[in-house]
Design a protein around this motif. Structure first.
Motif, PDB file in Angstrom:
ATOM      1  N   VAL A 179      49.089  32.848  37.502  1.00  0.00           N
ATOM      2  CA  VAL A 179      49.359  34.714  38.031  1.00  0.00           C
ATOM      3  C   VAL A 179      50.694  34.916  37.788  1.00  0.00           C
ATOM      4  O   VAL A 179      51.206  34.341  38.661  1.00  0.00           O
ATOM      5  N   SER A 180      50.865  36.036  36.238  1.00  0.00           N
ATOM      6  CA  SER A 180      52.486  36.506  36.673  1.00  0.00           C
ATOM      7  C   SER A 180      53.049  35.628  36.459  1.00  0.00           C
ATOM      8  O   SER A 180      54.433  35.412  36.443  1.00  0.00           O
ATOM      9  N   GLY A 181      52.671  34.586  35.271  1.00  0.00           N
ATOM     10  CA  GLY A 181      53.530  33.087  35.010  1.00  0.00           C
ATOM     11  C   GLY A 181      53.366  32.346  35.964  1.00  0.00           C
ATOM     12  O   GLY A 181      53.707  30.568  35.465  1.00  0.00           O
ATOM     13  N   PHE A 182      52.699  31.733  36.642  1.00  0.00           N
ATOM     14  CA  PHE A 182      52.176  30.452  37.429  1.00  0.00           C
ATOM     15  C   PHE A 182      51.424  30.855  37.314  1.00  0.00           C
ATOM     16  O   PHE A 182      50.011  30.719  38.255  1.00  0.00           O
ATOM     17  N   THR A 183      51.162  29.117  37.980  1.00  0.00           N
ATOM     18  CA  THR A 183      49.998  28.464  37.695  1.00  0.00           C
ATOM     19  C   THR A 183      48.975  28.058  39.079  1.00  0.00           C
ATOM     20  O   THR A 183      49.950  27.285  39.953  1.00  0.00           O
ATOM     21  N   GLN A 184      48.189  28.980  39.635  1.00  0.00           N
ATOM     22  CA  GLN A 184      47.543  28.540  40.958  1.00  0.00           C
ATOM     23  C   GLN A 184      45.862  27.932  40.808  1.00  0.00           C
ATOM     24  O   GLN A 184      45.274  27.971  39.888  1.00  0.00           O
ATOM     25  N   GLU A 185      45.638  27.287  41.600  1.00  0.00           N
ATOM     26  CA  GLU A 185      44.218  26.422  41.766  1.00  0.00           C
ATOM     27  C   GLU A 185      43.502  27.602  42.537  1.00  0.00           C
ATOM     28  O   GLU A 185      43.812  27.819  43.946  1.00  0.00           O
ATOM     29  N   ILE A 186      42.590  27.788  42.681  1.00  0.00           N
ATOM     30  CA  ILE A 186      41.984  28.757  43.381  1.00  0.00           C
ATOM     31  C   ILE A 186      40.337  29.300  43.529  1.00  0.00           C
ATOM     32  O   ILE A 186      39.630  28.536  41.983  1.00  0.00           O
ATOM     33  N   LYS A 187      40.637  28.162  44.781  1.00  0.00           N
ATOM     34  CA  LYS A 187      38.786  28.264  45.185  1.00  0.00           C
ATOM     35  C   LYS A 187      37.827  28.920  45.138  1.00  0.00           C
ATOM     36  O   LYS A 187      38.473  29.700  46.059  1.00  0.00           O
ATOM     37  N   PHE A 188      36.423  29.074  44.370  1.00  0.00           N
ATOM     38  CA  PHE A 188      35.979  30.765  44.872  1.00  0.00           C
ATOM     39  C   PHE A 188      35.084  29.803  45.370  1.00  0.00           C
ATOM     40  O   PHE A 188      34.510  28.435  45.910  1.00  0.00           O
ATOM     41  N   ASN A 189      34.277  30.765  46.221  1.00  0.00           N
ATOM     42  CA  ASN A 189      33.070  30.745  47.391  1.00  0.00           C
ATOM     43  C   ASN A 189      31.896  31.512  46.858  1.00  0.00           C
ATOM     44  O   ASN A 189      32.428  33.325  47.657  1.00  0.00           O
ATOM     45  N   GLY A 190      31.383  31.329  46.417  1.00  0.00           N
ATOM     46  CA  GLY A 190      30.325  33.048  46.498  1.00  0.00           C
ATOM     47  C   GLY A 190      30.414  34.497  45.455  1.00  0.00           C
ATOM     48  O   GLY A 190      29.735  34.917  45.802  1.00  0.00           O
ATOM     49  N   GLY A 191      31.332  33.122  44.329  1.00  0.00           N
ATOM     50  CA  GLY A 191      31.789  33.889  43.328  1.00  0.00           C
ATOM     51  C   GLY A 191      33.051  34.847  43.479  1.00  0.00           C
ATOM     52  O   GLY A 191      33.645  35.534  42.526  1.00  0.00           O
ATOM     53  N   VAL A 192      33.795  34.417  44.510  1.00  0.00           N
ATOM     54  CA  VAL A 192      34.890  35.248  45.291  1.00  0.00           C
ATOM     55  C   VAL A 192      36.372  34.089  45.448  1.00  0.00           C
ATOM     56  O   VAL A 192      35.604  33.035  46.176  1.00  0.00           O
ATOM     57  N   GLY A 193      37.354  34.414  44.543  1.00  0.00           N
ATOM     58  CA  GLY A 193      38.536  33.681  45.669  1.00  0.00           C
ATOM     59  C   GLY A 193      39.537  34.374  45.542  1.00  0.00           C
ATOM     60  O   GLY A 193      39.606  35.618  45.331  1.00  0.00           O
ATOM     61  N   VAL A 194      40.274  33.665  46.500  1.00  0.00           N
ATOM     62  CA  VAL A 194      41.401  34.431  47.134  1.00  0.00           C
ATOM     63  C   VAL A 194      43.061  34.306  46.730  1.00  0.00           C
ATOM     64  O   VAL A 194      42.913  32.845  46.760  1.00  0.00           O
ATOM     65  N   LEU A 195      44.239  34.674  46.032  1.00  0.00           N
ATOM     66  CA  LEU A 195      44.901  34.328  45.870  1.00  0.00           C
ATOM     67  C   LEU A 195      45.873  34.003  46.773  1.00  0.00           C
ATOM     68  O   LEU A 195      45.758  34.813  47.946  1.00  0.00           O
ATOM     69  N   PRO A 196      46.326  32.727  46.368  1.00  0.00           N
ATOM     70  CA  PRO A 196      47.351  32.540  48.193  1.00  0.00           C
ATOM     71  C   PRO A 196      48.653  33.064  48.466  1.00  0.00           C
ATOM     72  O   PRO A 196      49.364  33.654  49.677  1.00  0.00           O
ATOM     73  N   LEU A 197      49.097  33.914  47.742  1.00  0.00           N
ATOM     74  CA  LEU A 197      50.459  35.088  47.709  1.00  0.00           C
ATOM     75  C   LEU A 197      50.480  36.425  47.653  1.00  0.00           C
ATOM     76  O   LEU A 197      49.371  36.901  47.802  1.00  0.00           O
TER      77      LEU A 197
END
Length: 176
Positions: A62-80
Motif C-alpha cells: 500500500v503506497s510502498g509499504f508492505t501490509q499483512e491484511i486479514k480477510f474474512n468473508g472476502g473483505v480485509g481492512v487496511l490498518p492505516l
C-alpha cells in the motif's frame, strides 16, 4: 499394510480435490463499514462481483509499504487511517501475476470516496499538454505552469515519482 497405504492415498487425493483456489486476482476498494477513515479491500472476480470465500492473511503493498491484511468473508481492512485526501497505490502479487490499482481517495466530512485512476491518464495528460505546447507556441508558458501544478498536486497528495512510474509500468504490462 497395503490397505493402510491405499487408505492414506485415498485420503490425500480427496483432500486435494476439495482444496479451494483462494487467489485474489481482482479487488475493489471502498470505505470501511465502520466509517473510521480506513479503506476496505474486497476480493472480487473479473466482473467486480465480490468473492466471499476468501479468508486468511494476504500480503499487499500500500503506497510502498508492505501490509499483512486479514480477510474474512472476502473483505480485509487496511490498518492505516487517512488524514486527508490522497493517492493510494495498492498492489497484490501472487502466482498469477501482479494486480494493482491507483486510487485517489477524496475525504470530505469524515467520509472517504475512492476513485480508481487508469494509469494511462498519467501518461496521456502530460503528453497532451506537451503536444499542445508544441502545436501552439503561445501556450508554452501556460503548459509549463499546468505541468508544474500537475506535478505539485501529485506529489503533495502522496503520489511520489517512484509510485508514478511503477503505476505506469504496471499499466503497460497489463496492456501487453
Amino acid at each position: 499394510m497395503r490397505r493402510v497405504y491405499l487408505l492414506i492415498l485415498l485420503l490425500v487425493t480427496s483432500v486435494s480435490g476439495f482444496a479451494q483456489n483462494a487467489d485474489i486476482n481482482n479487488f475493489i476498494v471502498k470505505e470501511s463499514l465502520l466509517k473510521n477513515s480506513k479503506l476496505a479491500i474486497i476480493a472480487a472476480d473479473s466482473l467486480d462481483v465480490p468473492i466471499e470465500k476468501i479468508n486468511g492473511t494476504y500480503t499487499f503493498t500500500v503506497s510502498g509499504f508492505t501490509q499483512e491484511i486479514k480477510f474474512n468473508g472476502g473483505v480485509g481492512v487496511l490498518p492505516l487511517q487517512l488524514e486527508k485526501s490522497a493517492f493510494v497505490y495498492i498492489k497484490h502479487q501472487n502466482d498469477k501475476g501482479t494486480h494493482s490499482k491507483l486510487l485517489y481517495v477524496y475525504k470530505k466530512d469524515g467520509t472517504l470516496s475512492p476513485y480508481v485512476i487508469n494509469s494511462m491518464w498519467l501518461v496521456l495528460f502530460p503528453a497532451l499538454i506537451v503536444f499542445l505546447a508544441f502545436a501552439f507556441r503561445r501556450f508554452i508558458i501556460a503548459a509549463v505552469i499546468i505541468l508544474l501544478v500537475f506535478i505539485y498536486f501529485n506529489h503533495s497528495n502522496g503520489l511520489n515519482l517512484s509510485t508514478f512510474f511503477e503505476t505506469i509500468f504496471d499499466g503497460l504490462k497489463r496492456l501487453f
